[in-house]
Structures are given as C-alpha cells and as structure tokens.
Design an enzyme around this catalytic site. Structure first.
Site, PDB file in Angstrom:
ATOM      1  NE  ARG A  96      28.016  -7.999  -9.317  1.00  0.00           N
ATOM      2  CZ  ARG A  96      28.822  -6.950  -9.388  1.00  0.00           C
ATOM      3  NH1 ARG A  96      30.129  -7.131  -9.242  1.00  0.00           N
ATOM      4  NH2 ARG A  96      28.342  -5.742  -9.620  1.00  0.00           N
ATOM      5  CE  LYS A 132      26.770  -8.206 -12.775  1.00  0.00           C
ATOM      6  NZ  LYS A 132      25.414  -7.630 -12.889  1.00  0.00           N
ATOM      7  CG  HIS A 166      22.730 -11.349  -5.222  1.00  0.00           C
ATOM      8  ND1 HIS A 166      23.951 -11.464  -5.858  1.00  0.00           N
ATOM      9  CD2 HIS A 166      22.234 -10.143  -5.609  1.00  0.00           C
ATOM     10  CE1 HIS A 166      24.157 -10.381  -6.600  1.00  0.00           C
ATOM     11  NE2 HIS A 166      23.142  -9.573  -6.463  1.00  0.00           N
ATOM     12  NE  ARG A 215      26.404  -7.650  -5.175  1.00  0.00           N
ATOM     13  CZ  ARG A 215      27.454  -6.890  -5.472  1.00  0.00           C
ATOM     14  NH1 ARG A 215      28.600  -7.071  -4.843  1.00  0.00           N
ATOM     15  NH2 ARG A 215      27.368  -5.944  -6.407  1.00  0.00           N
ATOM     16  CG  HIS A 273      26.489  -1.335  -7.655  1.00  0.00           C
ATOM     17  ND1 HIS A 273      25.670  -1.138  -6.556  1.00  0.00           N
ATOM     18  CD2 HIS A 273      26.356  -2.648  -7.984  1.00  0.00           C
ATOM     19  CE1 HIS A 273      25.066  -2.275  -6.258  1.00  0.00           C
ATOM     20  NE2 HIS A 273      25.469  -3.203  -7.121  1.00  0.00           N
ATOM     21  CE1 TYR A 285      22.955  -5.453  -3.100  1.00  0.00           C
ATOM     22  CE2 TYR A 285      22.962  -5.227  -5.489  1.00  0.00           C
ATOM     23  CZ  TYR A 285      23.246  -5.952  -4.358  1.00  0.00           C
ATOM     24  OH  TYR A 285      23.815  -7.189  -4.476  1.00  0.00           O
TER      25      TYR A 285
END
Length: 298
Positions: free
Chosen positions: A148, A172, A244, A247, A270, A279
């Site tokens: 990211r 995250k 992105h 990615r 994830h 995705y």
C-alpha cells in the site's frame, strides 16, 4: 450522552481496542459526523441512545440525493459499526440501522497493468536526476512487494532484511508482516541508498526512513500519487494509474502465474481471504487452466 462524547469514545475504541490506523478511524467517524450534521441542520434533538430507525432512514434518504450507491453502502456500514459499539458498551439494546437495506452495487473490478505496461511506466523515469533513482526504487518496490502507498512511504531502512530476501512491512492497525523482495529490486534500493540518499541532508526523526524528499523528510502519499500519474501520462497508456494499481497488478500477476490465494493473502496483509478473492479479477481461461492442471478427471 452527547453525540460528541459518544464519537470521542468510539474513536478511542477503534484506535485502542480494534487497533485501527488513523486513516481508518477517520473514515469510520466521518460517517457518524455526517449523521450529526444532518441532525443539527434539521434541528432534530435526539441522543445516540434514543435515535430511532425512522430518523436514520430520513438521513439515508437525504444523502441518497448527494452520493452514489457505493458511498451510501459505506455510510450505512459505518453507522452500523458505531451503533454496534453503543450496544457493546450497554448504551443501547438495539441497532437502529438493522432494518436498513444496503443499496445493491456492482462489483468493481480493480484496474491492473500488464507487465509490459509497468515496464513502460518505469522506463519514463529520468534516471539522470537523484529523484529518478529514488522513483525507480519506489515503483519497483510497489510492484515487487505489493505494498500500500502508506506502507511504502513509512518503510524503514531497518525493515530491510536483504540477506534473507525479505522486508518487514507495517500495515493497517500496525500489524507487521514479512514480504519477499527479489534481487533486482534489492539492487535498485541499494543504488538509491548508497548513491543518492547518502547525499541528502536528513532531518531529525527521519534518519531511518527509506524514501525521502529533497528536504530530507518522509514523502507524502500525494507526492507518490503525483509521481505515478505523471509517468503514466508520459507513457500514454490511456489508463488511470495509481500506487494501488501496482498492488493490484502484483497480486493479479502472481495469481495468473499459479500462486495460491492464501500466499497472496499473507503477502498483501489481508485479514480475510474474502478480501483477497474480491481483489482478484480472474478470467475464465485462467480458471479453466487451473481445473485442467489440478483436477484428477482431466
């Protein structure tokens, strides 16, 4: 309980107990702030404890005139999470969003680039400038490791474990993962560190930050977006390209070349395999090839 008090406590809950990043916390609370603004503008005096599903429906009807179905769905999800928190803290017994129907939205498949298109974008970089060497190292890292943009700009020199062939990525919720990095990308990063970064006057607090701007500080997310946008325009791809996109392409190319979803999930960071499945945009020819290769009745 006032709305502001409830919102403040909710933010602490998201940050401390759920471990969400500042960006995620802001996204969740923004949905509640929209509801608060609606109540204020319409002089509806009702507390978070007592607000009814009827008032929530009025709010959703109001915003449906301003935002698309995808945004409506996100706002409803954000409100549902907020009221679930109030139930969890015993402020309410019910969730006023429970009967709301989420707008039906089509599945948005992510943009992706062919390997040749990625090479074309990178070839537009002016390597005669210090920023050029840095940009090449950044883009190669984005594509090589599927990061990211926030993970890229916060990458530290101490996160590089080149002898082992990995980098440590903080994703995250400050969750760490180790992602493989190929020899070629290691080489570009090493060139940047030894030939470019060593000449930068690094500001205090950024001594370990890998990718720096000309002022010796961490790059901003917007700067990375701008760099990639300009290179894509030069390449004349006719596509909207963002960090992105690299990615997406990383994950898609791995899948197309036979990598399993679990491995891709781990590398992307994830929590749920469902996110990884969404995705991917797998074409039918690839699925057919998988069955032909692995099913016993070929």
């Amino acid at each position: 309980m006032t709305w502001q008090n409830a919102l403040h406590d909710y933010q602490l809950y998201l940050k401390i107990e759920r471990g969400l990043s500042a960006n995620s916390v802001q996204s969740y609370t923004r949905d509640v702030e929209k509801l608060i603004l609606f109540l204020e503008e319409n002089e509806i005096k009702i507390s978070p404890k007592n607000i009814t599903d009827e008032t929530i429906q009025q709010f959703i009807y109001h915003i449906s005139k301003e935002v698309n179905a995808r945004s409506q769905s996100r706002i409803i999800s954000g409100l549902r999470s907020f009221f679930d928190y109030l139930i969890f803290e015993n402020y309410r017994k019910d969730n006023p969003t429970a009967i709301l129907e989420t707008p039906k939205i089509g599945r948005k498949l992510p943009d992706t680039l062919a390997i040749e298109e990625i090479d074309l974008i990178i070839s537009q970089i002016d390597l005669s400038t210090p920023e050029g060497e840095r940009n090449r190292a950044m883009l190669e890292t984005l594509y090589s490791c599927g990061l990211r943009v926030t993970e890229l700009i916060t990458l530290q020199i101490s996160d590089l474990f080149f002898p082992e062939g990995f980098i440590k990525v903080t994703g995250k919720g400050d969750k760490e993962r180790f992602v493989p990095i190929n020899i070629e990308t290691q080489k570009f990063i090493a060139i940047y560190i030894k030939q470019i970064r060593v000449h930068i006057n690094v500001k205090k607090g950024f001594e370990d930050t890998l990718f720096l701007n000309r002022r010796g500080k961490q790059l901003s997310r917007n700067m990375v977006f701008m760099i990639i946008k300009e290179l894509a325009l030069k390449a004349e791809l006719g596509k909207t390209v963002s960090p992105h996109t690299f990615r997406h392409s990383f994950a898609t190319h791995l899948l197309e070349n036979g990598a399993d979803l679990r491995s891709i999930q781990q590398m992307l960071g994830h929590e749920s395999i469902t996110t990884t499945e969404i995705y991917m945009h797998v074409d039918k020819s690839f699925l057919k090839a998988v069955v032909e290769k692995y099913h016993p009745r070929k």
